[in-house]
Design an enzyme around this catalytic site. Structure first.
Site: not given
Lengths: 398, 420
Positions: A143-145
């Site tokens: 998630t979200e890098l």
């Protein structure tokens, strides 16, 4: 040789409806608004962008390819509200030129709070991807890098061969994001986002005060060509909604996309690769070593967009405090509601950073203020707690 | 500057604003001739020497410690910032006994002003105009309607431009039941001014819509607050389990006390360990006490009456949440005070201050359920209180009177330019 590797994030949260402390139903989500947003984004972005990309794949006879990361919750919503988008993704899958990456079903921060829940959600998402598109990926993106060495370790343990991360300057130092790296002592590859070139498209494309405006495909291809000889791959990672939703069609974003593959491929040494091909094609040139968590958000590239204030850390903690009670209950609807509350967007809405300045955070925020979002979320969570535990609400401080 | 009360006798936002602005103008090196009504029967006025009303035409100037460039002129008068025509009649007998019936004292008018607020406002204007003949100044700055006639008179006699400062309008104070004579005076002030300062865009809209002012003439200057670490010196309050929700302000229709009580009742259905404090006085105080009793929450609502000085700091120190449910609030300085005392704040959206505060909770004043919902959230969730406090404090620190004073000076310059 310079490869261009596109990965688009496709995600929509289940937004909550206004839920006051006096509400007692278990209807937490704003179905009407979620449907409306889904259909709107499908019309402005998903459908036209998928169509263009399908045409590009055909026009370039398979030399153009892309990757997507589709969350389980966006797929669920598309199935319910806009099934034609699922079909268009399936047509892309059939070309063999689209990879569908692995991530958590609920676009959650579960990696930080519950490894059991994290693994379960990745498996759920991969199961869904396999069922809809027939093929699972060997590349994982969190998630979200959100990334550190532990994320790489977890991805490796789940059998992935590559993991995506932000090419954060403070980790890379003088080194370039345009190579393949590996975490310390792990046989897994890390692909790093080239945030300058990615953000040229995602954020600066329509900015008229940007000296490079207007950005055309040939100019951008020129920048990619400069990598030739001192890098393997230019990783362009961005939200899919960049195409048509964040950058509206009248900015020329679709024309840019239309011409880009041709311009890139003019140079005989260039090609397009999907993340798993990049990982398979190149050996790591060095270590990408970070104990601290990084992400692709804001200028800080850290977790402060979701964990920057006491409300956010409290809300997250309270969600995961309910894990054992929810799971012990054996109630599928309750489990699903609880999991939808894990979606990172809910905590992003509570972010107080820059709130007074009114920026990108405000643009994406359905609430008038981060405080309203916290109050609403906690009211819902209280009801989930009552369902899970029978009586007691989420633990309250004095 | 045709202003109002100075510390320690400040009864509301108008006095606070006049003081804050004047002190900041002084600090910025601007000279101020400050004219204000001097209560003739105020027995506790020991910090200034009161002159007999006979002397009013030659009332000597005095200074207040700490303000180097400000010269004060008191005009003996019972005008008060929040008085209404009805109240003034009731007070008349006291005024009459205090003022000798000397035709000279009223600047040529009869001394029988006690019965009528409007006559007194006119008398005040005449004296102010005569006083102005001997003073040197570049601009006339008048605060709220009772000083507008004085502002117009001073401006006429001196030829200097008039700036009127709208801290509230008759529509805020009285809803739609406006007093026509007050409205007429307000409109006359606004029409005669070279420049109008509104305390918010909320108020600017009213000035444009209801008083037919031209948009180019009306500027917004927000109020502010000065941090003075004094309250930090107070001893810590007694440890207690009970949470305190505070209403602090005049208990009048404009301030929405009944919405506060209705929300309190709703909160008390869900949270037992909470007490509601209503601090302030006003014409609705009796009705509010009765209303609380009728609702069956009398035991949970405490009325303190008007608080001053350290008592204000003490009550803020006790509070877990400050609520300002105003129906129509041109600005609202009290939330800034609450924030600077580290108290989280819930304000109505129908307030000027909501235009500049982001780290506060906001509701529509009529939305009792949402008000109760937010009060309960603040009581239940310490992280919410902590986040509101932390960011609110930071935000309020940027709102200084020096900033407001600089904005006023800009308006003065425009007013002077407009006249030339």
């Amino acid at each position: 040789m310079a490869s261009v590797c596109f990965y688009f994030q496709v995600h929509q949260p289940y937004r909550l409806r206004r839920y006051s402390v006096f509400d007692t139903t278990d209807a937490y989500f704003d179905d009407e608004k979620n449907a409306e947003i889904c259909r709107k984004v499908a019309g402005k972005c998903y459908l036209p962008a998928n169509q263009r990309i399908l045409e590009l794949i055909k026009r370039h006879e398979g030399r153009f390819c892309v990757a997507y990361s589709l969350t389980g919750v966006v797929l669920d919503q598309l199935e319910a509200f806009s099934p034609e988008v699922i079909e268009s993704f399936q047509r892309l899958a059939e070309t063999g030129c689209a990879e569908f990456l692995a991530e958590t079903y609920y676009h959650s921060l579960s990696f930080l709070y519950s490894r059991e829940e994290f693994v379960a959600q990745v498996e759920m998402q991969q199961e869904k991807i396999g069922r809809l598109f027939g093929k699972q990926s060997t590349t994982f993106r969190n998630t979200e890098l959100i990334y550190n060495n532990d994320v790489a370790q977890a991805a490796h343990e789940m059998g992935y061969r590559a993991v995506l991360a932000e090419g954060a300057d403070h980790i890379l130092g003088y080194r370039s994001p345009n190579f393949v790296y590996c975490p310390p002592k792990l046989p897994i590859k890390v692909l790093l986002k080239n945030f300058r070139l990615s953000d040229d498209i995602a954020f600066r494309f329509s900015n008229r005060s940007w000296p490079e405006w207007p950005l055309k495909a040939d100019k951008f291809a020129g920048w990619v060509n400069q990598v030739n000889g001192n890098g393997y791959t230019v990783n362009l990672f961005m939200d899919y909604e960049t195409l048509g939703e964040h950058q509206w069609e009248d900015t020329g974003i679709f024309d840019f996309l239309d011409h880009l593959p041709g311009e890139i491929l003019k140079h005989a040494d260039n090609d397009f690769k999907m993340p798993s091909n990049v990982a398979a094609s190149y050996e790591p040139v060095g270590e990408f070593d970070t104990e601290h968590l990084i992400s692709w958000a804001d200028t800080e590239r850290d977790l402060s967009a979701w964990l920057g204030n006491e409300m956010q850390s409290n809300a997250l903690q309270e969600v995961y405090n309910l894990e054992s009670a929810v799971k012990a209950k054996g109630d599928e609807a309750l489990l699903s509601d609880w999991r939808r509350l894990q979606t990172s967007d809910h905590f992003y809405y509570m972010c107080t950073k820059y709130f007074a300045d009114g920026d990108v955070h405000k643009y994406f925020n359905p609430y008038e203020s981060p405080y309203d979002s916290y109050i609403n979320f906690m009211n819902v969570l209280d009801n989930v707690a009552v369902r899970a535990k029978g009586t007691a609400a989420a633990s309250r401080g004095a | 500057m045709l202003g109002w009360e100075f510390p320690p006798f400040i009864s509301g936002g108008l006095g606070t604003a006049c003081y804050g602005l004047t002190r900041a103008l002084d600090q910025l090196g601007h000279e101020v001739v400050f004219v204000l009504p001097q209560p003739v029967d105020n027995r506790s006025a020991t910090h200034v020497q009161l002159k007999s009303p006979n002397d009013c035409r030659t009332s000597p100037a005095y200074q207040i410690h700490g303000l180097q460039h400000v010269e004060f002129h008191g005009i003996p008068s019972n005008l008060q910032p929040y008085i209404s025509p009805g109240d003034f009649v009731q007070q008349a007998p006291a005024a009459e006994t205090a003022v000798p019936n000397d035709p000279q004292s009223a600047g040529g008018m009869t001394g029988h002003y006690g019965g009528d607020l409007f006559t007194e406002v006119r008398r005040y204007a005449k004296i102010a105009a005569q006083m102005a003949i001997d003073e040197k100044f570049d601009v006339v700055h008048a605060h709220d309607w009772m000083t507008y006639p004085a502002g117009i008179a001073v401006s006429a006699i001196s030829g200097k431009p008039l700036v009127v400062h709208v801290h509230s309008t008759e529509f805020d104070r009285s809803g739609e039941l406006v007093n026509q004579r007050i409205y007429d005076i307000e409109r006359m002030g606004i029409q005669n001014a070279e420049k109008v300062i509104a305390v918010s865009y909320f108020t600017r809209n009213i000035v444009l819509k209801r008083y037919a002012a031209s948009a180019a003439k009306v500027e917004v200057v927000y109020n502010a607050i000065d941090r003075n670490g004094e309250h930090d010196a107070l001893p810590p309050p007694i440890e207690r389990d009970e949470k305190i929700v505070l209403f602090l302000g005049r208990i009048t229709m404009q301030k929405g006390p009944e919405y506060f009580l209705a929300a309190a009742r709703k909160v008390l259905e869900y949270e037992k360990n909470v007490r509601f404090i209503m601090a302030g006085s006003g014409d609705l105080i009796r009705r509010s006490i009765e209303m609380a009793a009728q609702m069956g929450i009398g035991r949970k609502v405490l009325f303190t009456g008007f608080l001053r000085g350290d008592d204000v700091a003490r009550v803020y120190k006790m509070a877990d949440l400050y609520v300002m449910p105003s129906v129509s609030e041109p600005f609202g300085i009290a939330p800034l005070e609450a924030l600077s005392h580290d108290v989280p704040v819930l304000i109505s959206k129908q307030s000027g201050v909501s235009e500049i505060l982001t780290h506060v909770l906001k509701v529509d004043f009529w939305d009792i359920d949402e008000m109760a919902n937010k009060i309960i959230a603040v009581l239940r969730h310490p992280p919410l209180r902590a986040t509101l406090r932390e960011h609110g404090q930071f935000e309020v620190r940027r709102l200084t009177w020096q900033g407001a004073a600089r904005n006023c000076v800009e308006v003065y310059q425009k007013a002077i330019a407009a006249l030339n």
